[in-house]
Scaffold this motif. Structure first.
Motif, PDB file in Angstrom:
ATOM      1  N   ARG A 152       0.863  -1.176   0.000  1.00 40.51           N
ATOM      2  CA  ARG A 152       0.000   0.000   0.000  1.00 40.51           C
ATOM      3  C   ARG A 152       0.906   1.235   0.000  1.00 40.51           C
ATOM      4  NH1 ARG A 152      -2.590  -3.870  -0.496  1.00 40.51           N
ATOM      5  NH2 ARG A 152      -4.529  -4.538   0.568  1.00 40.51           N
ATOM      6  N   LEU A 153       0.529   2.237  -0.760  1.00 40.63           N
ATOM      7  CA  LEU A 153       1.262   3.511  -0.768  1.00 40.63           C
ATOM      8  C   LEU A 153       0.294   4.616  -0.384  1.00 40.63           C
ATOM      9  CD1 LEU A 153       3.905   5.037  -1.363  1.00 40.63           C
ATOM     10  CD2 LEU A 153       3.076   5.373  -3.710  1.00 40.63           C
ATOM     11  N   LEU A 154       0.596   5.296   0.712  1.00 38.96           N
ATOM     12  CA  LEU A 154      -0.249   6.373   1.217  1.00 38.96           C
ATOM     13  C   LEU A 154       0.522   7.692   1.236  1.00 38.96           C
ATOM     14  CD1 LEU A 154      -0.785   3.605   3.120  1.00 38.96           C
ATOM     15  CD2 LEU A 154      -2.674   5.074   3.893  1.00 38.96           C
ATOM     16  N   LYS A 155      -0.198   8.772   1.083  1.00 45.63           N
ATOM     17  CA  LYS A 155       0.418  10.111   1.103  1.00 45.63           C
ATOM     18  C   LYS A 155      -0.116  10.881   2.309  1.00 45.63           C
ATOM     19  CE  LYS A 155       1.192  14.251  -1.736  1.00 45.63           C
ATOM     20  NZ  LYS A 155       0.626  15.274  -0.834  1.00 45.63           N
ATOM     21  N   ASP A 156       0.810  11.480   3.050  1.00 48.32           N
ATOM     22  CA  ASP A 156       0.493  12.290   4.236  1.00 48.32           C
ATOM     23  C   ASP A 156      -0.345  11.520   5.243  1.00 48.32           C
ATOM     24  OD1 ASP A 156       1.890  14.443   3.135  1.00 48.32           O
ATOM     25  OD2 ASP A 156       0.125  15.150   2.045  1.00 48.32           O
ATOM     26  N   GLY A 157      -0.176  10.213   5.267  1.00 45.91           N
ATOM     27  CA  GLY A 157      -0.807   9.378   6.274  1.00 45.91           C
ATOM     28  C   GLY A 157      -2.287   9.132   6.113  1.00 45.91           C
ATOM     29  N   LYS A 158      -2.916   9.662   5.064  1.00 43.75           N
ATOM     30  CA  LYS A 158      -4.371   9.508   4.959  1.00 43.75           C
ATOM     31  C   LYS A 158      -4.878   9.281   3.533  1.00 43.75           C
ATOM     32  CE  LYS A 158      -4.789  14.562   5.109  1.00 43.75           C
ATOM     33  NZ  LYS A 158      -5.431  15.714   5.793  1.00 43.75           N
ATOM     34  N   HIS A 159      -4.107   9.683   2.534  1.00 41.74           N
ATOM     35  CA  HIS A 159      -4.564   9.531   1.153  1.00 41.74           C
ATOM     36  C   HIS A 159      -3.900   8.301   0.541  1.00 41.74           C
ATOM     37  CE1 HIS A 159      -6.347  13.489   1.445  1.00 41.74           C
ATOM     38  NE2 HIS A 159      -5.169  14.004   1.788  1.00 41.74           N
TER      39      HIS A 159
ATOM     40  N   ARG B 234       2.235  19.874  -6.101  1.00 43.51           N
ATOM     41  CA  ARG B 234       1.219  19.323  -5.206  1.00 43.51           C
ATOM     42  C   ARG B 234       1.507  17.878  -4.815  1.00 43.51           C
ATOM     43  NH1 ARG B 234      -2.330  16.227  -8.291  1.00 43.51           N
ATOM     44  NH2 ARG B 234      -2.190  16.579 -10.554  1.00 43.51           N
ATOM     45  N   HIS B 235       2.432  17.220  -5.521  1.00 43.87           N
ATOM     46  CA  HIS B 235       2.789  15.846  -5.177  1.00 43.87           C
ATOM     47  C   HIS B 235       3.814  15.770  -4.046  1.00 43.87           C
ATOM     48  CE1 HIS B 235       0.210  14.210  -8.010  1.00 43.87           C
ATOM     49  NE2 HIS B 235       1.034  13.731  -8.924  1.00 43.87           N
ATOM     50  N   ALA B 236       4.309  16.913  -3.609  1.00 48.09           N
ATOM     51  CA  ALA B 236       5.260  16.897  -2.499  1.00 48.09           C
ATOM     52  C   ALA B 236       4.554  16.471  -1.215  1.00 48.09           C
ATOM     53  CB  ALA B 236       5.881  18.280  -2.325  1.00 48.09           C
ATOM     54  N   GLY B 237       5.299  15.827  -0.309  1.00 48.75           N
ATOM     55  CA  GLY B 237       4.714  15.408   0.952  1.00 48.75           C
ATOM     56  C   GLY B 237       5.369  14.145   1.485  1.00 48.75           C
ATOM     57  N   ASP B 238       4.760  13.544   2.460  1.00 49.49           N
ATOM     58  CA  ASP B 238       5.276  12.323   3.085  1.00 49.49           C
ATOM     59  C   ASP B 238       4.552  11.103   2.514  1.00 49.49           C
ATOM     60  OD1 ASP B 238       7.134  13.565   4.807  1.00 49.49           O
ATOM     61  OD2 ASP B 238       5.527  14.072   6.212  1.00 49.49           O
ATOM     62  N   TYR B 239       5.329  10.192   1.940  1.00 49.99           N
ATOM     63  CA  TYR B 239       4.776   8.963   1.378  1.00 49.99           C
ATOM     64  C   TYR B 239       5.157   7.793   2.274  1.00 49.99           C
ATOM     65  CZ  TYR B 239       3.654  11.425  -2.952  1.00 49.99           C
ATOM     66  OH  TYR B 239       3.111  12.284  -3.876  1.00 49.99           O
ATOM     67  N   MET B 240       4.191   6.954   2.546  1.00 45.93           N
ATOM     68  CA  MET B 240       4.431   5.796   3.403  1.00 45.93           C
ATOM     69  C   MET B 240       4.120   4.514   2.638  1.00 45.93           C
ATOM     70  SD  MET B 240       3.067   4.953   7.260  1.00 45.93           S
ATOM     71  CE  MET B 240       1.320   5.017   6.812  1.00 45.93           C
TER      72      MET B 240
END
Length: 275
Positions: free
Chosen positions: A55-62, A99-105
């Motif tokens: 699973r790949l999530l962005k900013d912990g929620k998306h 807008r794609h910048a951020g934290d990816y998990m």
């Protein structure tokens, strides 16, 4: 009086990377830093395992996507136009926007549904630096100002004279002008040098995604005292011509004698003014 020598080049950027920028999700549990350039390709290397669900999530929620062990990959509808599957475990963004910048998990799950691995990558997307504009301004016979400016995010500027560093400026100490419409900024640095200095000035600019440089050759500043001497000489010449004109005018105003002879009579002298 100021003399200005300027070289300005069209905006351009050179990528620091050979090929697309990459974000690699390593095994370590630490948060990793990743950089991408605005409008350039970006590849996510998630996992090369075939026996796990990811699973790949962005900013912990998306949630961006999920990939199952049977090879089925589902990209969320709102991101379907952004991500392209290259092969199992690798995904590409063709034109990275800010807008794609951020934290990816990234999360990996085993067959029993238990999480096996979690990796966080912080993605920062920057506008590449532009080719720097370098100018030389003569402030006096003995003083010149060198200015270098560039457009881009968090740019570092380095000025060198004949390959010897004279100033190095990072983002926090620069003069900056924000471009709100395009989310960009302008950075510049200026130094003062001896006016008769000669040599090669190079301005190098770079950030985490690009670099570029511009070179100019210094021209010695012309002495302002020479200009003053020329002006004084010119004024003196004008005064001289004016004085000569006045003398000639006074001479012309003096009456001149005219002799008239009427028959055998005595000669008479008549004075008249000549203008």
């Amino acid at each position: 009086m100021k003399t200005i020598y300027m070289i300005y080049a069209a905006l351009a950027a050179t990528s620091l990377a050979n090929g697309p920028f990459q974000c690699i999700f390593l095994r370590s549990a630490e948060i990793h830093q990743c950089f991408g350039a605005v409008g350039q390709p970006l590849i996510f290397y998630l996992s090369n395992k075939t026996n796990v669900d990811i699973r790949l999530l962005k900013d912990g929620k998306h949630r961006i996507l999920k990939a199952e062990r049977n090879g089925k990959v589902t990209i969320e509808e709102e991101h379907a136009n952004d991500y392209e599957i290259i092969y199992n475990g690798a995904y590409k963004i063709s034109n990275a926007p800010k807008r794609h910048a951020g934290d990816y998990m990234l999360e990996e799950y085993g067959s029993d549904g238990k999480i096996l691995r979690k990796v966080i990558v912080h993605l920062k997307i920057q506008a590449p630096v532009s080719k720097p504009a370098v100018s030389q301004t003569c402030l006096s016979h003995e003083l010149m100002e060198i200015t270098c400016s560039t457009k881009g995010d968090e740019a570092e500027l380095i000025l060198t004279l004949d390959d010897k560093s004279v100033v190095q400026t990072r983002d926090h100490s620069q003069s900056r002008i924000n471009c709100t419409a395009k989310e960009c900024s302008v950075a510049n640095v200026s130094i003062n040098l001896y006016g008769q200095l000669a040599g090669k000035i190079m301005c190098q600019v770079q950030n985490n995604v690009s670099k570029d440089e511009t070179v100019i050759y210094l021209a010695p500043c012309k002495g302002l005292h020479a200009v003053k001497v020329a002006v004084i000489a010119g004024v003196a010449t004008l005064y001289l011509f004016a004085a000569l004109g006045l003398v000639l005018l006074e001479v012309c105003k003096k009456p001149r004698p005219t002799t008239v002879n009427e028959g055998n009579g005595e000669n008479k002298i008549i004075y008249s003014n000549v203008w």
